[in-house]
Each structure stands twice: as C-alpha cells, then as structure tokens.
Design an enzyme around this catalytic site. Sequence first.
Site, PDB file in Angstrom:
ATOM      1  N   HIS A  17       0.839  -1.208   0.000  1.00  0.00           N
ATOM      2  CA  HIS A  17       0.000   0.000   0.000  1.00  0.00           C
ATOM      3  C   HIS A  17       0.869   1.252   0.000  1.00  0.00           C
ATOM      4  O   HIS A  17       0.587   2.219  -0.708  1.00  0.00           O
ATOM      5  CB  HIS A  17      -0.907   0.019   1.241  1.00  0.00           C
ATOM      6  CG  HIS A  17      -1.954  -1.051   1.262  1.00  0.00           C
ATOM      7  ND1 HIS A  17      -2.148  -1.892   2.342  1.00  0.00           N
ATOM      8  CD2 HIS A  17      -2.869  -1.440   0.333  1.00  0.00           C
ATOM      9  CE1 HIS A  17      -3.146  -2.722   2.081  1.00  0.00           C
ATOM     10  NE2 HIS A  17      -3.591  -2.481   0.861  1.00  0.00           N
ATOM     11  N   LYS A  41     -15.101  -9.047   4.220  1.00  0.00           N
ATOM     12  CA  LYS A  41     -13.866  -9.259   4.980  1.00  0.00           C
ATOM     13  C   LYS A  41     -14.069  -9.072   6.479  1.00  0.00           C
ATOM     14  O   LYS A  41     -14.751  -8.139   6.909  1.00  0.00           O
ATOM     15  CB  LYS A  41     -12.790  -8.263   4.511  1.00  0.00           C
ATOM     16  CG  LYS A  41     -12.211  -8.597   3.156  1.00  0.00           C
ATOM     17  CD  LYS A  41     -11.084  -7.661   2.810  1.00  0.00           C
ATOM     18  CE  LYS A  41     -10.473  -8.025   1.455  1.00  0.00           C
ATOM     19  NZ  LYS A  41      -9.479  -7.047   1.021  1.00  0.00           N
ATOM     20  N   ARG A  90      -1.991  -6.607  -8.318  1.00  0.00           N
ATOM     21  CA  ARG A  90      -0.915  -7.561  -8.056  1.00  0.00           C
ATOM     22  C   ARG A  90      -0.889  -8.700  -9.062  1.00  0.00           C
ATOM     23  O   ARG A  90       0.153  -9.294  -9.310  1.00  0.00           O
ATOM     24  CB  ARG A  90      -1.067  -8.176  -6.655  1.00  0.00           C
ATOM     25  CG  ARG A  90      -0.819  -7.223  -5.525  1.00  0.00           C
ATOM     26  CD  ARG A  90      -1.299  -7.782  -4.229  1.00  0.00           C
ATOM     27  NE  ARG A  90      -2.734  -8.016  -4.256  1.00  0.00           N
ATOM     28  CZ  ARG A  90      -3.494  -8.238  -3.205  1.00  0.00           C
ATOM     29  NH1 ARG A  90      -2.959  -8.313  -2.006  1.00  0.00           N
ATOM     30  NH2 ARG A  90      -4.794  -8.416  -3.322  1.00  0.00           N
ATOM     31  N   SER A 127      -2.961  -7.923   2.982  1.00  0.00           N
ATOM     32  CA  SER A 127      -3.300  -7.735   4.400  1.00  0.00           C
ATOM     33  C   SER A 127      -3.823  -9.031   5.002  1.00  0.00           C
ATOM     34  O   SER A 127      -3.520  -9.348   6.163  1.00  0.00           O
ATOM     35  CB  SER A 127      -4.354  -6.637   4.541  1.00  0.00           C
ATOM     36  OG  SER A 127      -3.883  -5.414   4.032  1.00  0.00           O
TER      37      SER A 127
HETATM   38  O1  PNS Z   1      -9.071  -3.581   0.654  1.00  0.00           O
HETATM   39  P1  PNS Z   1     -10.018  -3.843  -0.470  1.00  0.00           P
HETATM   40  O2  PNS Z   1     -10.794  -5.096  -0.233  1.00  0.00           O
HETATM   41  O3  PNS Z   1      -9.350  -3.804  -1.814  1.00  0.00           O
HETATM   42  O4  PNS Z   1     -11.061  -2.629  -0.435  1.00  0.00           O
HETATM   43  C1  PNS Z   1     -12.209  -2.741  -1.215  1.00  0.00           C
HETATM   44  C2  PNS Z   1     -13.059  -1.480  -1.139  1.00  0.00           C
HETATM   45  C3  PNS Z   1     -13.363  -1.078   0.307  1.00  0.00           C
HETATM   46  C4  PNS Z   1     -12.342  -0.337  -1.818  1.00  0.00           C
HETATM   47  C5  PNS Z   1     -14.340  -1.860  -1.909  1.00  0.00           C
HETATM   48  O5  PNS Z   1     -14.946  -2.972  -1.304  1.00  0.00           O
HETATM   49  C6  PNS Z   1     -15.339  -0.722  -1.985  1.00  0.00           C
HETATM   50  O6  PNS Z   1     -15.198   0.138  -2.828  1.00  0.00           O
HETATM   51  N1  PNS Z   1     -16.322  -0.724  -1.052  1.00  0.00           N
HETATM   52  C7  PNS Z   1     -17.283   0.344  -0.935  1.00  0.00           C
HETATM   53  C8  PNS Z   1     -18.680  -0.118  -1.357  1.00  0.00           C
HETATM   54  C9  PNS Z   1     -18.862   0.031  -2.861  1.00  0.00           C
HETATM   55  O7  PNS Z   1     -18.686   1.088  -3.428  1.00  0.00           O
HETATM   56  N2  PNS Z   1     -19.273  -1.091  -3.491  1.00  0.00           N
HETATM   57  C10 PNS Z   1     -19.513  -1.149  -4.907  1.00  0.00           C
HETATM   58  C11 PNS Z   1     -18.271  -1.530  -5.686  1.00  0.00           C
HETATM   59  S1  PNS Z   1     -18.582  -1.593  -7.423  1.00  0.00           S
END
Ligand code: PNS
Length: 156
Positions: A17, A41, A90, A127
């Site tokens: 990150h 998660k 990744r 993570s």
């Molecule tokens: O650490 P991660 O799992 O890559 O984070 C993912 C995250 C939090 C960025 C993603 O789950 C997210 O954008 N969540 C917010 C809810 C949302 O907008 N959902 C629709 C996605 S198309």
Amino acid sequence: MSRAVFPGTFDPPTVGHLDIVTRAAAAFDELIVATGVNQSKNRLFGPQERIEMLTELVEPFPNVRIGSFEGLLVDYCRAEGAGVIVKGLRSAADYDYELQMAQLNRRMTGVDTVFLPTAPEHAFISSSWVKEIARLGGDVSTFVTPAVHTRLLNTL
Ligand code: PNS
C-alpha cells in the site's frame, strides 16, 4: 487540479500500500487514502486504528490526506470532488475483480479508475495473509512498516 482517492480496507496497511501511495502521490496533485468497508472481509483493526496507522504512513507526503467512508465509494469520490480512483494490481486475479468494480463505478458516476501495477517485490503481500501469518507466529516485519508491525504484535 487532479484529486484521486486510493480506497481500501487497509487492515492493516502493508508496504505494498505504501508503494502505491508513494507513486500515486507523485502522479496526482492531491491524494486521499480512504478506508472503506469490504462487506466480505473480517477486520482485525477498528476504523479508528486503521485511520491512525494510515495517518502515520502518509505523514511524509504533503499532498496526501486520510479519509473514510461507509457507503458507496463513488458517492465518497463525488463528495470529495475526486474524479479518479487509484488501485494497485498484483495479479490477473486482482485484475478480474478490480476491472468489474472499475466498470461499475464508471457506469454509475463517471468516476474512472487508474490501475498501478504493484512492484514485483510486493506482489505477493496482502493484508489477509499478513494477518494470518502474524496470528500463527510468523515474521511479517518485512511486509509492513515498523509502526504497523508493533500494532499487529500488540493486537493479536
Ligand atoms: O481492501 P479492499 O478489499 O481492496 O477494499 C475494497 C473497497 C473497500 C475499496 C471496496 O470494497 C469498496 O469500494 N467498497 C465500498 C462499497 C462500494 O462502493 N461497493 C460497490 C463496488 S462496485
């Protein structure tokens, strides 16, 4: 002025990150590193602790600040006036997952996603694995910053 959001769960933030923050901070005028909620998660650290770890992480970057959101990422981007989402990639598995989200996010609001390929030396770090290895007594000190490592050891 270009303003981008680098979203993630950051539970905990890793050196991967940090690498993305470093490169995105150089590419955009302003970067917001934002903790969100990935419903699928289980989290080890609470929202406040993740914000504290990220605040320490971005301290050297004058054009980076921390944010957090609970609803849709695109709504948060709109509220912050950010036109771009930054994600690290990744692997092909990341790409498949992230491409769909990027397309959905763009269709919903026009907010685009820029992918940065993860540095090869960080490509295997996540993570989730960091937490599992640390829980089982493995050494994760090269996967996270010293400050995050201390918190991990104190939290497990
Ligand atoms: O650490 P991660 O799992 O890559 O984070 C993912 C995250 C939090 C960025 C993603 O789950 C997210 O954008 N969540 C917010 C809810 C949302 O907008 N959902 C629709 C996605 S198309």
